[in-house]
Scaffold this motif. Structure first.
Motif, mmCIF file in Angstrom:
data_model
loop_
_atom_site.group_PDB
_atom_site.id
_atom_site.type_symbol
_atom_site.label_atom_id
_atom_site.label_comp_id
_atom_site.label_asym_id
_atom_site.label_seq_id
_atom_site.Cartn_x
_atom_site.Cartn_y
_atom_site.Cartn_z
ATOM 1 N N GLN A 103 0.829 -1.206 0.000
ATOM 2 C CA GLN A 103 0.000 0.000 0.000
ATOM 3 C C GLN A 103 0.864 1.257 0.000
ATOM 4 O O GLN A 103 0.552 2.231 -0.684
ATOM 5 N N LYS A 104 1.962 1.221 0.732
ATOM 6 C CA LYS A 104 2.861 2.370 0.784
ATOM 7 C C LYS A 104 3.493 2.610 -0.589
ATOM 8 O O LYS A 104 3.594 3.753 -1.045
ATOM 9 N N ARG A 105 3.898 1.535 -1.284
ATOM 10 C CA ARG A 105 4.445 1.670 -2.626
ATOM 11 C C ARG A 105 3.405 2.246 -3.588
ATOM 12 O O ARG A 105 3.712 3.108 -4.408
ATOM 13 N N GLN A 106 2.172 1.763 -3.476
ATOM 14 C CA GLN A 106 1.104 2.261 -4.349
ATOM 15 C C GLN A 106 0.830 3.742 -4.102
ATOM 16 O O GLN A 106 0.618 4.504 -5.044
ATOM 17 N N GLU A 107 0.833 4.151 -2.828
ATOM 18 C CA GLU A 107 0.613 5.563 -2.498
ATOM 19 C C GLU A 107 1.743 6.427 -3.044
ATOM 20 O O GLU A 107 1.505 7.510 -3.584
ATOM 21 N N ALA A 108 2.993 5.945 -2.916
ATOM 22 C CA ALA A 108 4.139 6.695 -3.425
ATOM 23 C C ALA A 108 4.068 6.810 -4.944
ATOM 24 O O ALA A 108 4.355 7.875 -5.515
ATOM 25 N N GLN A 109 3.677 5.740 -5.614
ATOM 26 C CA GLN A 109 3.553 5.758 -7.066
ATOM 27 C C GLN A 109 2.453 6.733 -7.498
ATOM 28 O O GLN A 109 2.638 7.504 -8.436
ATOM 29 N N LYS A 110 1.332 6.715 -6.792
ATOM 30 C CA LYS A 110 0.227 7.623 -7.125
ATOM 31 C C LYS A 110 0.655 9.072 -6.922
ATOM 32 O O LYS A 110 0.358 9.936 -7.752
ATOM 33 N N GLN A 111 1.381 9.328 -5.837
ATOM 34 C CA GLN A 111 1.831 10.695 -5.575
ATOM 35 C C GLN A 111 2.831 11.133 -6.643
ATOM 36 O O GLN A 111 2.792 12.276 -7.102
ATOM 37 N N ALA A 112 3.710 10.238 -7.067
ATOM 38 C CA ALA A 112 4.662 10.575 -8.123
ATOM 39 C C ALA A 112 3.930 10.880 -9.426
ATOM 40 O O ALA A 112 4.291 11.823 -10.151
#
Length: 126
Positions: A103-112
């Motif tokens: 979930q943290k990776r997905q959030e970081a990807q979405k923010q990027a």
């Protein structure tokens, strides 16, 4: 005054699910995935654990946890089914960190992606 009929979990957005909704989802998924009805010793104890987990990690994490532990569970002759209590007690320490990291990776990807989109919009203005 008429009593309002309870809404099935499938008719609610995930963020509105409570412990009872998660319990019913678990029962439905258990039967769908493992092919047998869900049986537990204490519905109240399981609902309490579900409530605690939902309060700490949020509804999406709890749903993902249920989906993953059911998908990974391998029935045996002695234990053809599983319970949330078992998963919370024995599977959580392995599975939950994986889910949270994903979930943290997905959030970081979405923010990027959002930042890239904002940069493109700024460049278009210039």
């Amino acid at each position: 005054m008429t009593k309002r009929k309870a809404t099935h979990y499938s008719e609610k957005p995930l963020v509105k699910w409570n412990a009872t909704d998660f319990g019913r989802y678990l029962e439905d998924e258990h039967e769908r995935v493992l092919g047998i009805p869900y049986v537990t010793r204490s519905i109240a104890a399981e609902r309490k654990l579900i409530k605690l987990m939902t309060e700490e990690y949020g509804p999406q994490t709890v749903k993902t946890f249920i989906d993953r532990f059911l998908a990974e569970y391998r029935p045996t002759a002695q234990y053809p089914g599983t319970t949330f209590f078992f998963a919370y007690s024995y599977v959580r320490e392995r599975l939950l960190p994986q889910i949270l990291a994903e979930q943290k990776r997905q959030e970081a990807q979405k923010q990027a992606e959002d930042n890239a989109m904002a940069t493109e919009e700024i460049e278009a203005w210039l």
